[in-house]
Motif scaffolding. Sequence first.
Motif, PDB file in Angstrom:
ATOM      1  N   PHE A 138     -18.534   4.742  16.116  1.00 64.50           N
ATOM      2  CA  PHE A 138     -18.031   4.564  14.758  1.00 64.50           C
ATOM      3  C   PHE A 138     -18.846   3.442  14.088  1.00 64.50           C
ATOM      4  O   PHE A 138     -19.430   2.602  14.760  1.00 64.50           O
ATOM      5  N   ARG A 139     -18.835   3.410  12.742  1.00 65.58           N
ATOM      6  CA  ARG A 139     -19.489   2.294  12.058  1.00 65.58           C
ATOM      7  C   ARG A 139     -18.436   1.508  11.277  1.00 65.58           C
ATOM      8  O   ARG A 139     -17.505   2.080  10.703  1.00 65.58           O
ATOM      9  N   VAL A 140     -18.590   0.201  11.270  1.00 61.79           N
ATOM     10  CA  VAL A 140     -17.674  -0.676  10.539  1.00 61.79           C
ATOM     11  C   VAL A 140     -17.982  -0.543   9.055  1.00 61.79           C
ATOM     12  O   VAL A 140     -19.137  -0.682   8.641  1.00 61.79           O
ATOM     13  N   THR A 141     -16.950  -0.238   8.248  1.00 62.90           N
ATOM     14  CA  THR A 141     -17.152  -0.077   6.808  1.00 62.90           C
ATOM     15  C   THR A 141     -16.444  -1.145   5.988  1.00 62.90           C
ATOM     16  O   THR A 141     -16.743  -1.306   4.813  1.00 62.90           O
ATOM     17  N   MET A 142     -15.497  -1.864   6.598  1.00 59.53           N
ATOM     18  CA  MET A 142     -14.792  -2.896   5.849  1.00 59.53           C
ATOM     19  C   MET A 142     -14.096  -3.839   6.815  1.00 59.53           C
ATOM     20  O   MET A 142     -13.607  -3.410   7.860  1.00 59.53           O
ATOM     21  N   GLU A 143     -14.045  -5.107   6.443  1.00 61.68           N
ATOM     22  CA  GLU A 143     -13.251  -6.100   7.158  1.00 61.68           C
ATOM     23  C   GLU A 143     -12.457  -6.854   6.106  1.00 61.68           C
ATOM     24  O   GLU A 143     -12.977  -7.166   5.035  1.00 61.68           O
ATOM     25  N   ALA A 144     -11.176  -7.153   6.397  1.00 61.10           N
ATOM     26  CA  ALA A 144     -10.332  -7.824   5.405  1.00 61.10           C
ATOM     27  C   ALA A 144      -9.278  -8.675   6.096  1.00 61.10           C
ATOM     28  O   ALA A 144      -8.894  -8.405   7.243  1.00 61.10           O
ATOM     29  N   LEU A 145      -8.822  -9.676   5.368  1.00 60.70           N
ATOM     30  CA  LEU A 145      -7.674 -10.476   5.784  1.00 60.70           C
ATOM     31  C   LEU A 145      -6.524 -10.068   4.883  1.00 60.70           C
ATOM     32  O   LEU A 145      -6.644 -10.134   3.647  1.00 60.70           O
ATOM     33  N   LEU A 146      -5.439  -9.595   5.471  1.00 60.11           N
ATOM     34  CA  LEU A 146      -4.286  -9.127   4.710  1.00 60.11           C
ATOM     35  C   LEU A 146      -3.202 -10.192   4.755  1.00 60.11           C
ATOM     36  O   LEU A 146      -2.697 -10.521   5.834  1.00 60.11           O
ATOM     37  N   GLU A 147      -2.841 -10.721   3.588  1.00 62.22           N
ATOM     38  CA  GLU A 147      -1.771 -11.699   3.516  1.00 62.22           C
ATOM     39  C   GLU A 147      -1.258 -11.767   2.084  1.00 62.22           C
ATOM     40  O   GLU A 147      -1.931 -11.343   1.154  1.00 62.22           O
ATOM     41  N   GLY A 148      -0.039 -12.259   1.943  1.00 61.92           N
ATOM     42  CA  GLY A 148       0.554 -12.402   0.617  1.00 61.92           C
ATOM     43  C   GLY A 148       1.759 -11.501   0.436  1.00 61.92           C
ATOM     44  O   GLY A 148       2.128 -10.713   1.315  1.00 61.92           O
ATOM     45  N   GLU A 149       2.360 -11.628  -0.738  1.00 66.04           N
ATOM     46  CA  GLU A 149       3.588 -10.883  -1.035  1.00 66.04           C
ATOM     47  C   GLU A 149       3.379  -9.382  -0.983  1.00 66.04           C
ATOM     48  O   GLU A 149       4.268  -8.638  -0.579  1.00 66.04           O
ATOM     49  N   TRP A 150       2.207  -8.912  -1.412  1.00 61.30           N
ATOM     50  CA  TRP A 150       1.970  -7.468  -1.463  1.00 61.30           C
ATOM     51  C   TRP A 150       2.067  -6.840  -0.067  1.00 61.30           C
ATOM     52  O   TRP A 150       2.693  -5.801   0.088  1.00 61.30           O
ATOM     53  N   ILE A 151       1.438  -7.470   0.950  1.00 63.42           N
ATOM     54  CA  ILE A 151       1.472  -6.878   2.296  1.00 63.42           C
ATOM     55  C   ILE A 151       2.850  -7.063   2.919  1.00 63.42           C
ATOM     56  O   ILE A 151       3.328  -6.199   3.643  1.00 63.42           O
ATOM     57  N   ASP A 152       3.526  -8.194   2.620  1.00 64.16           N
ATOM     58  CA  ASP A 152       4.901  -8.386   3.088  1.00 64.16           C
ATOM     59  C   ASP A 152       5.775  -7.229   2.596  1.00 64.16           C
ATOM     60  O   ASP A 152       6.572  -6.671   3.359  1.00 64.16           O
TER      61      ASP A 152
END
Length: 187
Positions: free
Chosen positions: A62-76
């Motif tokens: 597989f190839r990596v297409t995105m990396e992210a840090l998920l935090e905040g009210e939206w992900i909660d």
Amino acid sequence: MSSYLALVLGVNHLSSGLPGASQLPKMQKKGGCQMINHIDHINIVVRDLEKNVEFYRDVLGFRVTMEALLEGEWIDAVVGLKGVRARCVYLQPENGPRLELLQYESPVGVEVPRQGAANTQGYRHVAFLVDDIEVEYERLCARGVKFLGPPVTVPLQSVKTLTGRKRLCYFHGPEDVLLEICDYRKE
């Protein structure tokens, strides 16, 4: 690697590249609209993100297409938890839906005993369709992948498909995630 990710759910979109797929019945529509368009991604929550990325990228191709840090009210709000902080990596096969690996830093998730057993209730496995199961089996064995057994041909009386005889075998990815490789052969 010319393989694509397919959940073993009978979703027509994922089968569209298979021989005979045009003969499959179309998905039912509700009110003139197709309810499900296609599978966007498959999410796997992991303890060790780097180890899992290495496996899916370096071993399965597989190839990596995105990396992210998920935090905040939206992900909660999305996951129904408070104080979420999670690292996320998207990995894309040559064709088909992407794989989303997620490692929760907070709150830390609960480990399910025997997650990789084939009869554990809930999510069971992801199946990867390959061009030639024997070639892929040998390649993965050479990379250190431990299979539950060698490729097996499904008996015709057990499963009849328009795409040919199915051959498959299971193996475990990092953290005991149950995976499958399969192919279909016309006879």
